[in-house]
Design an enzyme around this catalytic site. Sequence first.
Site, PDB file in Angstrom:
ATOM      1  N   CYS A  78       7.302  -4.882  15.863  1.00  0.00           N
ATOM      2  CA  CYS A  78       6.743  -3.790  16.664  1.00  0.00           C
ATOM      3  C   CYS A  78       5.195  -4.269  16.975  1.00  0.00           C
ATOM      4  CB  CYS A  78       6.734  -2.568  16.088  1.00  0.00           C
ATOM      5  SG  CYS A  78       8.181  -1.990  15.404  1.00  0.00           S
ATOM      6  N   CYS A  90       1.995  -2.255  15.513  1.00  0.00           N
ATOM      7  CA  CYS A  90       1.953  -1.923  14.080  1.00  0.00           C
ATOM      8  C   CYS A  90       1.456  -2.907  13.384  1.00  0.00           C
ATOM      9  CB  CYS A  90       3.288  -1.781  13.519  1.00  0.00           C
ATOM     10  SG  CYS A  90       3.544  -1.355  11.542  1.00  0.00           S
ATOM     11  N   CYS A 127       3.583   8.501   0.816  1.00  0.00           N
ATOM     12  CA  CYS A 127       4.280   7.653   2.043  1.00  0.00           C
ATOM     13  C   CYS A 127       4.273   6.245   1.086  1.00  0.00           C
ATOM     14  CB  CYS A 127       3.041   7.564   3.082  1.00  0.00           C
ATOM     15  SG  CYS A 127       3.572   6.276   4.196  1.00  0.00           S
ATOM     16  N   CYS A 160      -0.454   6.078   9.849  1.00  0.00           N
ATOM     17  CA  CYS A 160       0.697   5.324  10.214  1.00  0.00           C
ATOM     18  C   CYS A 160       0.442   3.864  10.837  1.00  0.00           C
ATOM     19  CB  CYS A 160       1.473   6.184  11.370  1.00  0.00           C
ATOM     20  SG  CYS A 160       2.637   7.436  10.710  1.00  0.00           S
ATOM     21  N   GLU A 164       0.764  -1.362   0.082  1.00  0.00           N
ATOM     22  CA  GLU A 164       0.058  -0.001   0.014  1.00  0.00           C
ATOM     23  C   GLU A 164       0.902   1.320  -0.169  1.00  0.00           C
ATOM     24  OE1 GLU A 164      -3.774  -1.854   2.199  1.00  0.00           O
ATOM     25  OE2 GLU A 164      -2.665  -0.871   3.500  1.00  0.00           O
ATOM     26  N   CYS A 217       6.821  -7.160   6.468  1.00  0.00           N
ATOM     27  CA  CYS A 217       7.850  -6.448   7.712  1.00  0.00           C
ATOM     28  C   CYS A 217       8.260  -7.567   8.194  1.00  0.00           C
ATOM     29  CB  CYS A 217       7.210  -5.553   8.243  1.00  0.00           C
ATOM     30  SG  CYS A 217       8.687  -4.545   9.137  1.00  0.00           S
TER      31      CYS A 217
HETATM   32  N1  SAH Z   1       9.835   0.533   9.286  1.00  0.00           N
HETATM   33  C1  SAH Z   1       9.963   2.044   9.441  1.00  0.00           C
HETATM   34  C2  SAH Z   1       8.898   2.696   8.529  1.00  0.00           C
HETATM   35  C3  SAH Z   1       7.500   2.082   8.568  1.00  0.00           C
HETATM   36  S1  SAH Z   1       6.394   2.639  10.035  1.00  0.00           S
HETATM   37  C4  SAH Z   1       9.835   2.691  10.880  1.00  0.00           C
HETATM   38  O1  SAH Z   1       9.659   1.776  11.804  1.00  0.00           O
HETATM   39  O2  SAH Z   1      10.086   3.579  10.888  1.00  0.00           O
HETATM   40  C5  SAH Z   1       6.160   4.400   9.988  1.00  0.00           C
HETATM   41  C6  SAH Z   1       5.755   5.098  11.331  1.00  0.00           C
HETATM   42  O3  SAH Z   1       4.712   4.770  11.759  1.00  0.00           O
HETATM   43  C7  SAH Z   1       6.869   4.705  12.282  1.00  0.00           C
HETATM   44  O4  SAH Z   1       7.282   5.755  12.917  1.00  0.00           O
HETATM   45  C8  SAH Z   1       6.177   3.652  13.365  1.00  0.00           C
HETATM   46  O5  SAH Z   1       6.713   3.454  14.316  1.00  0.00           O
HETATM   47  C9  SAH Z   1       4.760   4.369  13.169  1.00  0.00           C
HETATM   48  N2  SAH Z   1       3.703   3.551  13.787  1.00  0.00           N
HETATM   49  C10 SAH Z   1       3.697   2.317  13.359  1.00  0.00           C
HETATM   50  N3  SAH Z   1       2.291   1.679  13.820  1.00  0.00           N
HETATM   51  C11 SAH Z   1       1.778   2.883  14.564  1.00  0.00           C
HETATM   52  C12 SAH Z   1       0.399   2.943  15.130  1.00  0.00           C
HETATM   53  N4  SAH Z   1      -0.240   1.786  15.278  1.00  0.00           N
HETATM   54  N5  SAH Z   1      -0.040   4.277  15.325  1.00  0.00           N
HETATM   55  C13 SAH Z   1       0.910   5.287  14.902  1.00  0.00           C
HETATM   56  N6  SAH Z   1       1.992   5.211  14.485  1.00  0.00           N
HETATM   57  C14 SAH Z   1       2.648   3.881  14.142  1.00  0.00           C
END
Ligand code: SAH
Length: 356
Positions: free
Chosen positions: A118, A121, A107, A339, A94, A114
Amino acid sequence: MEASKKDIRALEKEELQHFFQQHKAPSFKGTQVYQWLWQKGVHNFDLMTNLSLDHRELLKQHFEIKHINIDQQQRSSDGTIKNAVQLHDKLVVESVLIPTSKRITACVSSQVGCSLDCVFCATAALKRMRNLNADEIYDQVVAMDQQSNYYFERPLSNIVFMGMGEPLMNYKNVLEAIDKITHPEGLGMSPKRITLSTSGIPKMIRKMADDQVKFGLAVSLHSARQEVREQIMPFATKFPLSELSEALTHWYEYTKKQITFEYVVWEGVNDQKEDIQALVKLCRQIPSKVNLIQYNAIDNSSMKQAPKEVIDAYIHALTQARIKVTYRRSRGEDIAAACGQLANKLEAQGKGAINI
Ligand code: SAH
């Protein structure tokens, strides 16, 4: 014959020039093809109108042009557009186009799924299937640039690598894509308008600095305390904060670019005084600013954003310490485009793709 055709976009400009030379044609034909592919984003040999019919035929015999398709599109009430991008092998990633009055940001995804874990996420729940090729990353940008012109009558202004995947686990292809995005024979965008967001892989951050990249760096920090970070980003046991901060210091020394820390504040996770103090301390060590991000709830998660008073306490402490802090509200929440929500769950409300 079909099976043996190569993807022409895997070739460097010099290889294309060489191909024409081998076929007794001037090498500048290779340059022209390169420009069609990368500057003009053409996906059909017949549209390469400054090539003779014979040369187009020659290319068709040897090559194919693998490209992405925007399979489905959803539009948020706030203008955000989420694209389901189908790759040549039918896998889907996406990408999200986010308009504001000042900028239009794309974006971009760097991997299918991935490999990191985390806990907050949605993409983390998807298995990492494969890395995207440079052209698959580049194509997302081209497609969103066209969408931006179509819907908002302005070109893209910014690119963030904050879609699906961890860009530093696909370093070579991400850098190659950025090269094409910034090259005058590609999109010619300034690297200053590009931000790579990483969950924080020290070795690769050092490498980026050594490679003298010109784009910006954001790090998904979420906690400046090792024991807390390990709970929400379990891979952090392998990449401890001590190593991360050393790598970030190295980054600053070599690039003189401030780092942006991305940070969500959750109730019962990082909402204590110690959490705030640890963040302030880290920001004092490393030239940085903090981007507090609104938490976007994902399925099967009991995590909750901390109340406003805690966010305010963070903002107050950082401001007192003269550390720049911003609070980012989510965009595209109603279509799960915010995000951390990218998980290929497209609902039927998609409006279908525009043909670009
Ligand atoms: N892998 C990379 C890029 C993808 S995530 C990274 O970790 O930076 C993009 C951003 O969204 C990151 O800052 C991540 O921590 C944040 N993110 C992930 N899940 C989220 C959520 N449920 N709510 C808000 N931000 C989130």
